[in-house]
Design a protein around this motif. Structure first.
Motif, PDB file in Angstrom:
ATOM      1  N   ARG A  38     -42.776  53.388  16.874  1.00 10.25           N
ATOM      2  CA  ARG A  38     -42.013  54.422  16.165  1.00 10.25           C
ATOM      3  C   ARG A  38     -42.000  55.732  16.944  1.00 10.25           C
ATOM      4  NH1 ARG A  38     -43.162  56.109  10.279  1.00 10.25           N
ATOM      5  NH2 ARG A  38     -41.505  57.557  10.862  1.00 10.25           N
ATOM      6  N   ALA A  39     -43.164  56.116  17.466  1.00  8.54           N
ATOM      7  CA  ALA A  39     -43.253  57.385  18.206  1.00  8.54           C
ATOM      8  C   ALA A  39     -42.314  57.382  19.404  1.00  8.54           C
ATOM      9  CB  ALA A  39     -44.687  57.634  18.647  1.00  8.54           C
ATOM     10  N   CYS A  45     -50.814  65.205  23.709  1.00  5.42           N
ATOM     11  CA  CYS A  45     -49.926  65.234  22.549  1.00  5.42           C
ATOM     12  C   CYS A  45     -50.038  63.916  21.788  1.00  5.42           C
ATOM     13  CB  CYS A  45     -48.483  65.451  23.027  1.00  5.42           C
ATOM     14  SG  CYS A  45     -47.278  65.603  21.707  1.00  5.42           S
ATOM     15  N   VAL A  46     -50.489  63.994  20.546  1.00  7.46           N
ATOM     16  CA  VAL A  46     -50.556  62.810  19.688  1.00  7.46           C
ATOM     17  C   VAL A  46     -49.647  63.035  18.484  1.00  7.46           C
ATOM     18  CG1 VAL A  46     -52.872  62.130  20.417  1.00  7.46           C
ATOM     19  CG2 VAL A  46     -52.611  63.637  18.446  1.00  7.46           C
ATOM     20  N   VAL A  47     -49.031  61.959  18.013  1.00  7.66           N
ATOM     21  CA  VAL A  47     -48.100  62.062  16.891  1.00  7.66           C
ATOM     22  C   VAL A  47     -48.757  61.474  15.650  1.00  7.66           C
ATOM     23  CG1 VAL A  47     -45.787  61.533  16.047  1.00  7.66           C
ATOM     24  CG2 VAL A  47     -46.161  61.907  18.495  1.00  7.66           C
ATOM     25  N   VAL A  48     -48.739  62.251  14.589  1.00  5.48           N
ATOM     26  CA  VAL A  48     -49.444  61.917  13.352  1.00  5.48           C
ATOM     27  C   VAL A  48     -48.454  61.941  12.197  1.00  5.48           C
ATOM     28  CG1 VAL A  48     -51.255  62.723  11.779  1.00  5.48           C
ATOM     29  CG2 VAL A  48     -51.577  62.926  14.250  1.00  5.48           C
ATOM     30  N   CYS A  99     -49.309  66.830  17.615  1.00  2.00           N
ATOM     31  CA  CYS A  99     -50.472  67.713  17.720  1.00  2.00           C
ATOM     32  C   CYS A  99     -50.871  67.813  19.189  1.00  2.00           C
ATOM     33  CB  CYS A  99     -51.633  67.155  16.909  1.00  2.00           C
ATOM     34  SG  CYS A  99     -51.209  66.886  15.185  1.00  2.00           S
ATOM     35  N   VAL A 100     -50.960  69.034  19.697  1.00  2.00           N
ATOM     36  CA  VAL A 100     -51.253  69.255  21.105  1.00  2.00           C
ATOM     37  C   VAL A 100     -52.610  69.949  21.230  1.00  2.00           C
ATOM     38  CG1 VAL A 100     -50.435  70.309  23.241  1.00  2.00           C
ATOM     39  CG2 VAL A 100     -48.784  69.461  21.563  1.00  2.00           C
ATOM     40  N   SER A 127     -52.519  59.674   9.615  1.00  2.40           N
ATOM     41  CA  SER A 127     -52.890  58.679  10.623  1.00  2.40           C
ATOM     42  C   SER A 127     -51.910  58.766  11.789  1.00  2.40           C
ATOM     43  CB  SER A 127     -52.885  57.269  10.020  1.00  2.40           C
ATOM     44  OG  SER A 127     -51.622  56.979   9.463  1.00  2.40           O
ATOM     45  N   PHE A 128     -52.292  58.173  12.917  1.00  2.83           N
ATOM     46  CA  PHE A 128     -51.429  58.197  14.087  1.00  2.83           C
ATOM     47  C   PHE A 128     -50.172  57.380  13.816  1.00  2.83           C
ATOM     48  CE2 PHE A 128     -55.716  58.893  15.825  1.00  2.83           C
ATOM     49  CZ  PHE A 128     -55.497  60.130  16.417  1.00  2.83           C
TER      50      PHE A 128
END
Length: 195
Positions: free
Chosen positions: A124-125, A78-81, A94-95, A118-119
């Protein structure tokens, strides 16, 4: 929890999987709250969402898979964009599987209707999600964030191994259950082959 319920609990690798909602101490607060709310409308959550304690030093996907014999295609990274159009910021988690990477510059950018994506910065995430770095998961994220999940997880029999919101544990559930979560958007081709 009845034997019939625990009989449906997924397992993977050599980790000691337990019913997630029976072990809230292994879940970040927003994750536990989201699972509890989801279980009120989806009985599969009680029976098919598992949690296991891990060594936090093994939380990174590659290390965890090597130490515990886990297949990378089950890892739901899981990345946060974030993307921006004018003054409006749009955030999405996004998984994708560990065998792919999120197509941030093309697919995700278009889904966010942003000029550039961008990531999200790590601080913040973690601050906004209430989760630890290395443990951010698609369960229990802020209501304003979109949750995009690669359609590979809809394949019958595929499991989704993901963060629990904490570095010291992991969640496991059938991929189709994750994809059926009311906050999830299933996206074809979200993950692209690593090259």
């Amino acid at each position: 929890m009845s034997d019939a319920t625990t009989d449906r609990l997924p397992t993977l690798g050599d980790l000691a999987w337990m019913p997630a909602l029976a072990h809230p101490e292994l879940l970040a607060d927003p994750v536990a709250a989201a699972l509890l709310a989801w279980s009120a409308t989806q009985e599969r959550v009680l029976a098919e969402v598992a949690v296991a304690a891990i060594d936090p030093d093994h939380a990174d996907t590659e290390t965890l898979n090597a130490v515990h014999g886990l297949p990378p295609e089950a890892s739901a990274n899981c990345v946060v964009v974030s993307g921006r159009r004018g003054d409006a910021e749009r955030v999405a988690a996004c998984v994708v599987t560990a065998t792919t990477r999120a197509d941030v510059n093309t697919r995700v950018r278009k889904l966010l209707d942003a000029r550039k994506a961008s990531f999200l910065p790590t601080d913040r995430a973690t601050d906004e999600s209430g989760m630890e770095y290395g443990g951010i998961t698609p369960v229990g994220l802020p209501a304003g964030w979109r949750v995009l999940v690669d359609d590979r997880f809809t394949t019958p029999g595929v499991l989704a191994l993901m963060g629990s919101g904490l570095r010291r544990s992991k969640l496991l559930m059938p991929g189709d259950l994750l994809c059926a979560a009311p906050w999830v958007e299933v996206v074809a081709g979200l993950g692209v082959t690593r090259g």
